[in-house]
Design a protein around this motif. Structure first.
Motif, PDB file in Angstrom:
ATOM      1  N   ASN A  20       0.822  -1.214   0.000  1.00 43.21           N
ATOM      2  CA  ASN A  20       0.000   0.000   0.000  1.00 43.21           C
ATOM      3  C   ASN A  20       0.857   1.265   0.000  1.00 43.21           C
ATOM      4  O   ASN A  20       0.454   2.280  -0.548  1.00 43.21           O
ATOM      5  CB  ASN A  20      -0.967   0.015   1.179  1.00 43.21           C
ATOM      6  CG  ASN A  20      -2.140   0.935   0.929  1.00 43.21           C
ATOM      7  OD1 ASN A  20      -2.719   0.953  -0.150  1.00 43.21           O
ATOM      8  ND2 ASN A  20      -2.502   1.715   1.929  1.00 43.21           N
ATOM      9  N   VAL A  21       2.028   1.207   0.578  1.00 46.94           N
ATOM     10  CA  VAL A  21       2.920   2.364   0.622  1.00 46.94           C
ATOM     11  C   VAL A  21       3.799   2.435  -0.629  1.00 46.94           C
ATOM     12  O   VAL A  21       3.899   3.474  -1.277  1.00 46.94           O
ATOM     13  CB  VAL A  21       3.806   2.336   1.892  1.00 46.94           C
ATOM     14  CG1 VAL A  21       4.878   3.404   1.836  1.00 46.94           C
ATOM     15  CG2 VAL A  21       2.943   2.514   3.138  1.00 46.94           C
ATOM     16  N   LYS A  22       4.439   1.314  -0.978  1.00 44.99           N
ATOM     17  CA  LYS A  22       5.398   1.315  -2.080  1.00 44.99           C
ATOM     18  C   LYS A  22       4.791   0.958  -3.433  1.00 44.99           C
ATOM     19  O   LYS A  22       5.405   1.184  -4.462  1.00 44.99           O
ATOM     20  CB  LYS A  22       6.536   0.325  -1.794  1.00 44.99           C
ATOM     21  CG  LYS A  22       7.456   0.742  -0.678  1.00 44.99           C
ATOM     22  CD  LYS A  22       8.607  -0.244  -0.582  1.00 44.99           C
ATOM     23  CE  LYS A  22       9.727   0.292   0.271  1.00 44.99           C
ATOM     24  NZ  LYS A  22      10.912  -0.582   0.189  1.00 44.99           N
ATOM     25  N   GLY A  23       3.618   0.343  -3.409  1.00 43.66           N
ATOM     26  CA  GLY A  23       3.003  -0.101  -4.647  1.00 43.66           C
ATOM     27  C   GLY A  23       3.551  -1.439  -5.102  1.00 43.66           C
ATOM     28  O   GLY A  23       4.494  -1.989  -4.514  1.00 43.66           O
ATOM     29  N   TYR A  24       2.964  -1.952  -6.169  1.00 48.05           N
ATOM     30  CA  TYR A  24       3.371  -3.255  -6.699  1.00 48.05           C
ATOM     31  C   TYR A  24       4.802  -3.195  -7.227  1.00 48.05           C
ATOM     32  O   TYR A  24       5.640  -4.005  -6.878  1.00 48.05           O
ATOM     33  CB  TYR A  24       2.415  -3.687  -7.823  1.00 48.05           C
ATOM     34  CG  TYR A  24       2.875  -4.938  -8.520  1.00 48.05           C
ATOM     35  CD1 TYR A  24       2.669  -6.187  -7.944  1.00 48.05           C
ATOM     36  CD2 TYR A  24       3.543  -4.877  -9.748  1.00 48.05           C
ATOM     37  CE1 TYR A  24       3.118  -7.341  -8.568  1.00 48.05           C
ATOM     38  CE2 TYR A  24       3.990  -6.028 -10.367  1.00 48.05           C
ATOM     39  CZ  TYR A  24       3.773  -7.259  -9.779  1.00 48.05           C
ATOM     40  OH  TYR A  24       4.219  -8.402 -10.387  1.00 48.05           O
ATOM     41  N   ALA A  25       5.079  -2.204  -8.071  1.00 51.11           N
ATOM     42  CA  ALA A  25       6.403  -2.107  -8.689  1.00 51.11           C
ATOM     43  C   ALA A  25       7.482  -1.823  -7.654  1.00 51.11           C
ATOM     44  O   ALA A  25       8.610  -2.312  -7.772  1.00 51.11           O
ATOM     45  CB  ALA A  25       6.405  -1.028  -9.762  1.00 51.11           C
ATOM     46  N   GLY A  26       7.154  -1.049  -6.636  1.00 49.16           N
ATOM     47  CA  GLY A  26       8.152  -0.657  -5.645  1.00 49.16           C
ATOM     48  C   GLY A  26       8.415  -1.671  -4.568  1.00 49.16           C
ATOM     49  O   GLY A  26       9.399  -1.560  -3.826  1.00 49.16           O
ATOM     50  N   THR A  27       7.548  -2.665  -4.438  1.00 52.47           N
ATOM     51  CA  THR A  27       7.722  -3.682  -3.404  1.00 52.47           C
ATOM     52  C   THR A  27       8.580  -4.817  -3.956  1.00 52.47           C
ATOM     53  O   THR A  27       8.229  -5.434  -4.953  1.00 52.47           O
ATOM     54  CB  THR A  27       6.359  -4.225  -2.925  1.00 52.47           C
ATOM     55  OG1 THR A  27       5.598  -3.140  -2.393  1.00 52.47           O
ATOM     56  CG2 THR A  27       6.531  -5.293  -1.865  1.00 52.47           C
ATOM     57  N   SER A  28       9.694  -5.066  -3.284  1.00 56.29           N
ATOM     58  CA  SER A  28      10.621  -6.103  -3.748  1.00 56.29           C
ATOM     59  C   SER A  28      10.458  -7.376  -2.927  1.00 56.29           C
ATOM     60  O   SER A  28       9.841  -7.368  -1.850  1.00 56.29           O
ATOM     61  CB  SER A  28      12.057  -5.600  -3.607  1.00 56.29           C
ATOM     62  OG  SER A  28      12.384  -5.443  -2.227  1.00 56.29           O
ATOM     63  N   LEU A  29      11.045  -8.417  -3.423  1.00 60.74           N
ATOM     64  CA  LEU A  29      11.063  -9.673  -2.672  1.00 60.74           C
ATOM     65  C   LEU A  29      11.797  -9.460  -1.353  1.00 60.74           C
ATOM     66  O   LEU A  29      11.393  -9.994  -0.318  1.00 60.74           O
ATOM     67  CB  LEU A  29      11.732 -10.781  -3.496  1.00 60.74           C
ATOM     68  CG  LEU A  29      11.831 -12.138  -2.808  1.00 60.74           C
ATOM     69  CD1 LEU A  29      10.461 -12.662  -2.390  1.00 60.74           C
ATOM     70  CD2 LEU A  29      12.514 -13.134  -3.720  1.00 60.74           C
ATOM     71  N   ALA A  30      12.850  -8.650  -1.373  1.00 58.81           N
ATOM     72  CA  ALA A  30      13.587  -8.356  -0.137  1.00 58.81           C
ATOM     73  C   ALA A  30      12.673  -7.682   0.886  1.00 58.81           C
ATOM     74  O   ALA A  30      12.753  -7.973   2.082  1.00 58.81           O
ATOM     75  CB  ALA A  30      14.798  -7.473  -0.440  1.00 58.81           C
ATOM     76  N   ASP A  31      11.790  -6.784   0.417  1.00 58.76           N
ATOM     77  CA  ASP A  31      10.825  -6.155   1.321  1.00 58.76           C
ATOM     78  C   ASP A  31       9.922  -7.204   1.959  1.00 58.76           C
ATOM     79  O   ASP A  31       9.625  -7.151   3.155  1.00 58.76           O
ATOM     80  CB  ASP A  31       9.940  -5.145   0.567  1.00 58.76           C
ATOM     81  CG  ASP A  31      10.677  -3.919   0.087  1.00 58.76           C
ATOM     82  OD1 ASP A  31      11.612  -3.467   0.780  1.00 58.76           O
ATOM     83  OD2 ASP A  31      10.305  -3.394  -0.984  1.00 58.76           O
ATOM     84  N   MET A  32       9.483  -8.150   1.128  1.00 56.90           N
ATOM     85  CA  MET A  32       8.570  -9.183   1.630  1.00 56.90           C
ATOM     86  C   MET A  32       9.261 -10.112   2.621  1.00 56.90           C
ATOM     87  O   MET A  32       8.690 -10.451   3.657  1.00 56.90           O
ATOM     88  CB  MET A  32       7.968  -9.964   0.461  1.00 56.90           C
ATOM     89  CG  MET A  32       7.026  -9.128  -0.394  1.00 56.90           C
ATOM     90  SD  MET A  32       6.111 -10.089  -1.625  1.00 56.90           S
ATOM     91  CE  MET A  32       7.369 -10.382  -2.851  1.00 56.90           C
ATOM     92  N   THR A  33      10.492 -10.512   2.321  1.00 53.64           N
ATOM     93  CA  THR A  33      11.200 -11.407   3.250  1.00 53.64           C
ATOM     94  C   THR A  33      11.545 -10.677   4.548  1.00 53.64           C
ATOM     95  O   THR A  33      11.454 -11.258   5.626  1.00 53.64           O
ATOM     96  CB  THR A  33      12.474 -12.011   2.613  1.00 53.64           C
ATOM     97  OG1 THR A  33      13.341 -10.954   2.198  1.00 53.64           O
ATOM     98  CG2 THR A  33      12.122 -12.910   1.442  1.00 53.64           C
ATOM     99  N   GLU A  34      11.908  -9.399   4.437  1.00 52.60           N
ATOM    100  CA  GLU A  34      12.219  -8.629   5.643  1.00 52.60           C
ATOM    101  C   GLU A  34      10.984  -8.444   6.521  1.00 52.60           C
ATOM    102  O   GLU A  34      11.047  -8.587   7.747  1.00 52.60           O
ATOM    103  CB  GLU A  34      12.781  -7.258   5.251  1.00 52.60           C
ATOM    104  CG  GLU A  34      13.213  -6.428   6.447  1.00 52.60           C
ATOM    105  CD  GLU A  34      13.788  -5.078   6.045  1.00 52.60           C
ATOM    106  OE1 GLU A  34      13.571  -4.124   6.802  1.00 52.60           O
ATOM    107  OE2 GLU A  34      14.438  -4.995   4.987  1.00 52.60           O
ATOM    108  N   ALA A  35       9.852  -8.153   5.910  1.00 52.40           N
ATOM    109  CA  ALA A  35       8.616  -7.918   6.669  1.00 52.40           C
ATOM    110  C   ALA A  35       8.114  -9.179   7.355  1.00 52.40           C
ATOM    111  O   ALA A  35       7.537  -9.116   8.441  1.00 52.40           O
ATOM    112  CB  ALA A  35       7.536  -7.355   5.752  1.00 52.40           C
ATOM    113  N   THR A  36       8.318 -10.312   6.711  1.00 52.46           N
ATOM    114  CA  THR A  36       7.774 -11.559   7.249  1.00 52.46           C
ATOM    115  C   THR A  36       8.787 -12.369   8.053  1.00 52.46           C
ATOM    116  O   THR A  36       8.405 -13.221   8.856  1.00 52.46           O
ATOM    117  CB  THR A  36       7.261 -12.461   6.103  1.00 52.46           C
ATOM    118  OG1 THR A  36       8.365 -12.775   5.235  1.00 52.46           O
ATOM    119  CG2 THR A  36       6.138 -11.802   5.332  1.00 52.46           C
TER     120      THR A  36
END
Length: 195
Positions: A20-36
């Protein structure tokens, strides 16, 4: 809910704010692994790809908004008050459990318009659902004599949504919440003018 469903839900809840903040294009796999705190394999063991995570994240964020609006509107005993609940929520986002990053419908619509047809489709479905719920409130208000007869419920609902989303967009763009407050005052006047 089994373990796989819990893991999927965990991934969605942790990544939804990022999308919601970074959008689809701005969200990386690294963001997802870091968040989870999960590995790439764990994420993609539960979702086929980033698209699936993004679609689930949008649905999660939009459900938070619709649940919040439904709860606030349910507290109201008239159609007019139900519409004014929209002003209360969108005029005071910080006072409500609103998704970080602003309105997911606005964010997703702007980003997915030309780049992600499936997200765009989901955003369009969400918009139609919101539109239908506001039209229903207006029609009930007309039937109850709360609002003037002859009001075009669909046109009014469309104008209310456009003003609300415009208020959020201008406020986000300028970083000035007073712009949202001013536009929400216009939304409130529009609702009062229905009587």
């Amino acid at each position: 809910m089994n373990k796989a469903e819990k893991t999927r839900q965990f991934i969605v809840e942790r990544t939804a704010p990022i999308f919601n903040v970074k959008g689809y294009a701005g969200t990386s796999l690294a963001d997802m692994t870091e968040a989870t705190g999960l590995t790439k394999g764990s994420i993609y063991g539960n979702f086929a790809n980033k698209d699936e995570v993004a679609l689930a994240a949008f649905e999660h964020n939009w459900k938070r908004v619709t649940t919040l609006l439904s709860v606030e509107m349910a507290k109201c005993d008239s159609s007019k008050k139900k519409l004014l609940a929209l002003v209360s929520v969108y005029g005071n986002l910080q006072s409500h459990d609103f998704p970080k990053g602003g309105c997911p419908l606005l964010n997703t619509t702007v980003e997915a318009d030309d780049t992600h047809p499936e997200l765009r489709k989901n955003a369009a479905t969400a918009f139609r659902g919101w539109m239908t719920s506001i039209v229903t409130v207006i029609e009930k208000g007309i039937a109850a004599g709360e609002f003037r007869a002859g009001i075009d419920a669909e046109q009014t609902a469309l104008a209310l949504i456009a003003m609300i989303e415009g208020a959020v967009m201008v406020s986000q763009l300028t970083g000035n919440a007073s712009h949202r407050t001013a536009i929400m005052a216009a939304v409130e006047r529009t609702i009062h003018d229905l009587t």
